[in-house]
Design a protein around this motif. Structure first.
Motif, PDB file in Angstrom:
ATOM      1  N   HIS A 142      42.841  54.298  45.670  1.00 52.52           N
ATOM      2  CA  HIS A 142      42.117  53.877  46.877  1.00 52.52           C
ATOM      3  C   HIS A 142      40.690  53.415  46.610  1.00 52.52           C
ATOM      4  CE1 HIS A 142      40.847  58.067  46.483  1.00 52.52           C
ATOM      5  NE2 HIS A 142      39.790  57.738  47.219  1.00 52.52           N
ATOM      6  N   GLU A 143      40.152  53.728  45.417  1.00 61.46           N
ATOM      7  CA  GLU A 143      38.787  53.323  45.114  1.00 61.46           C
ATOM      8  C   GLU A 143      38.717  52.324  43.963  1.00 61.46           C
ATOM      9  OE1 GLU A 143      37.550  57.188  42.432  1.00 61.46           O
ATOM     10  OE2 GLU A 143      37.508  57.353  44.609  1.00 61.46           O
ATOM     11  N   ARG A 144      39.841  51.859  43.487  1.00 63.80           N
ATOM     12  CA  ARG A 144      39.892  50.956  42.339  1.00 63.80           C
ATOM     13  C   ARG A 144      40.206  49.526  42.769  1.00 63.80           C
ATOM     14  NH1 ARG A 144      37.530  54.529  39.054  1.00 63.80           N
ATOM     15  NH2 ARG A 144      38.922  55.870  37.889  1.00 63.80           N
ATOM     16  N   ALA A 145      39.203  48.660  42.730  1.00 70.28           N
ATOM     17  CA  ALA A 145      39.395  47.259  43.127  1.00 70.28           C
ATOM     18  C   ALA A 145      40.400  46.564  42.226  1.00 70.28           C
ATOM     19  CB  ALA A 145      38.068  46.525  43.112  1.00 70.28           C
ATOM     20  N   PHE A 146      40.501  46.996  40.954  1.00 65.55           N
ATOM     21  CA  PHE A 146      41.452  46.352  40.049  1.00 65.55           C
ATOM     22  C   PHE A 146      42.903  46.682  40.395  1.00 65.55           C
ATOM     23  CE2 PHE A 146      40.071  50.196  37.756  1.00 65.55           C
ATOM     24  CZ  PHE A 146      41.293  50.810  37.476  1.00 65.55           C
ATOM     25  N   VAL A 147      43.127  47.651  41.260  1.00 67.18           N
ATOM     26  CA  VAL A 147      44.456  47.926  41.823  1.00 67.18           C
ATOM     27  C   VAL A 147      44.563  47.298  43.216  1.00 67.18           C
ATOM     28  CG1 VAL A 147      46.008  49.736  42.677  1.00 67.18           C
ATOM     29  CG2 VAL A 147      44.757  50.075  40.532  1.00 67.18           C
ATOM     30  N   LEU A 148      43.576  47.536  44.042  1.00 65.25           N
ATOM     31  CA  LEU A 148      43.625  47.097  45.439  1.00 65.25           C
ATOM     32  C   LEU A 148      43.660  45.576  45.591  1.00 65.25           C
ATOM     33  CD1 LEU A 148      41.044  49.624  46.897  1.00 65.25           C
ATOM     34  CD2 LEU A 148      43.530  49.698  47.184  1.00 65.25           C
ATOM     35  N   GLN A 149      42.841  44.846  44.811  1.00 65.46           N
ATOM     36  CA  GLN A 149      42.783  43.389  44.984  1.00 65.46           C
ATOM     37  C   GLN A 149      44.107  42.710  44.642  1.00 65.46           C
ATOM     38  OE1 GLN A 149      40.034  41.369  46.281  1.00 65.46           O
ATOM     39  NE2 GLN A 149      41.928  40.212  46.530  1.00 65.46           N
ATOM     40  N   PRO A 150      44.719  42.979  43.478  1.00 64.72           N
ATOM     41  CA  PRO A 150      46.004  42.326  43.218  1.00 64.72           C
ATOM     42  C   PRO A 150      47.102  42.765  44.195  1.00 64.72           C
ATOM     43  CG  PRO A 150      45.279  43.603  41.295  1.00 64.72           C
ATOM     44  CD  PRO A 150      44.217  43.709  42.321  1.00 64.72           C
ATOM     45  N   TRP A 151      47.063  44.021  44.630  1.00 62.13           N
ATOM     46  CA  TRP A 151      48.046  44.499  45.605  1.00 62.13           C
ATOM     47  C   TRP A 151      47.829  43.806  46.944  1.00 62.13           C
ATOM     48  CZ3 TRP A 151      48.507  50.351  47.239  1.00 62.13           C
ATOM     49  CH2 TRP A 151      49.653  50.523  48.014  1.00 62.13           C
ATOM     50  N   TYR A 152      46.575  43.693  47.351  1.00 59.67           N
ATOM     51  CA  TYR A 152      46.249  43.011  48.600  1.00 59.67           C
ATOM     52  C   TYR A 152      46.730  41.558  48.580  1.00 59.67           C
ATOM     53  CZ  TYR A 152      43.529  40.920  52.362  1.00 59.67           C
ATOM     54  OH  TYR A 152      43.158  40.223  53.487  1.00 59.67           O
ATOM     55  N   LEU A 170      39.879  48.129  50.254  1.00 56.46           N
ATOM     56  CA  LEU A 170      39.316  47.090  49.400  1.00 56.46           C
ATOM     57  C   LEU A 170      37.903  46.715  49.849  1.00 56.46           C
ATOM     58  CD1 LEU A 170      39.665  45.157  47.037  1.00 56.46           C
ATOM     59  CD2 LEU A 170      40.820  43.571  48.596  1.00 56.46           C
ATOM     60  N   GLU A 171      37.671  46.693  51.156  1.00 58.28           N
ATOM     61  CA  GLU A 171      36.332  46.381  51.669  1.00 58.28           C
ATOM     62  C   GLU A 171      35.300  47.389  51.168  1.00 58.28           C
ATOM     63  OE1 GLU A 171      36.180  45.914  55.908  1.00 58.28           O
ATOM     64  OE2 GLU A 171      37.832  44.477  55.900  1.00 58.28           O
ATOM     65  N   LYS A 172      35.714  48.645  50.988  1.00 59.74           N
ATOM     66  CA  LYS A 172      34.806  49.709  50.560  1.00 59.74           C
ATOM     67  C   LYS A 172      34.662  49.790  49.037  1.00 59.74           C
ATOM     68  CE  LYS A 172      36.353  52.530  54.430  1.00 59.74           C
ATOM     69  NZ  LYS A 172      37.136  53.718  54.775  1.00 59.74           N
ATOM     70  N   ALA A 173      35.625  49.224  48.315  1.00 60.75           N
ATOM     71  CA  ALA A 173      35.646  49.355  46.851  1.00 60.75           C
ATOM     72  C   ALA A 173      34.618  48.451  46.187  1.00 60.75           C
ATOM     73  CB  ALA A 173      37.047  49.020  46.332  1.00 60.75           C
ATOM     74  N   ASP A 174      34.149  48.873  45.042  1.00 62.66           N
ATOM     75  CA  ASP A 174      33.220  48.077  44.244  1.00 62.66           C
ATOM     76  C   ASP A 174      34.023  47.002  43.513  1.00 62.66           C
ATOM     77  OD1 ASP A 174      31.341  46.991  42.547  1.00 62.66           O
ATOM     78  OD2 ASP A 174      30.993  48.850  41.412  1.00 62.66           O
TER      79      ASP A 174
END
Length: 189
Positions: A142-152, A170-174
């Motif tokens: 939930h805090e890893r953009a490298f997971v959230l962005q490709p999933w999104y 993703l909005e909250k992630a760095d």
């Protein structure tokens, strides 16, 4: 561990006649040692070759700065794979570890040490587990953009069970150090 599969989506095991729920699974892949693309593509191929796993999509490849890694760690290539499966989360974890081992993943006492391949189960349906050997949903996803962005990119309406919609997370992630590499693509197999 708790499990609440959707009782309306089932498949039949033709050998035993037992019913097994079909679950959506999300796996994050990462590599920052050796031939990074070959390792990611090999992992996609190994997942595609897994009985009772049906790949549905693979994300774009992202190049990312290491997170919480030793100072000399190289950049990662990351991607997310979506699939449907009737396998249990425990069997999927065994398969993920076997795929990592096939790509010479070395385990180290050093936290987030560089690696040839990382295969992380992010979610398996709405399965939850707090066992040392299996944590679902993945506790850091939930805090890893490298997971959230490709999933999104693949499923903008997806959510991490018990945590929230990935769009909001993703909005909250760095997102610093997360760059899409359109020159690199993974084949779904």
């Amino acid at each position: 561990m708790t499990e609440t599969p959707n009782p309306h989506i089932i498949s039949t095991d033709t050998l035993t006649g037992e019913m097994h729920p079909i679950r959506r699974a999300v796996v994050a892949l990462g590599s920052n040692l050796g031939d990074r693309m070959a390792s990611l593509q090999g992992a996609v191929g190994a997942l595609a070759d897994t009985p009772e796993v049906w790949l549905t999509d693979v994300s774009a490849v992202y190049e990312t700065e290491p997170v919480d890694s030793p100072p000399d760690a190289e950049k990662y290539l990351n991607a997310v794979v979506l699939f449907d499966t009737t396998l249990s989360a425990a069997r999927l974890m065994d398969r993920a570890l076997a795929i990592e081992d096939a790509y010479d993943r070395e385990r180290s006492e050093v936290r987030n040490a560089p690696r040839t391949l990382d295969v992380d189960l992010i979610v398996v349906g709405d399965r939850r587990s707090d066992e040392d050997w299996l944590r679902l949903p993945h506790p850091k996803a939930h805090e890893r953009a490298f997971v959230l962005q490709p999933w999104y990119d693949l499923e903008p309406d997806a959510a991490i069970p018990g945590v929230g919609p990935i769009a909001e997370l993703l909005e909250k992630a760095d997102r610093h150090g997360v760059a899409r590499r359109d020159d690199l693509t993974l084949d779904l197999q």
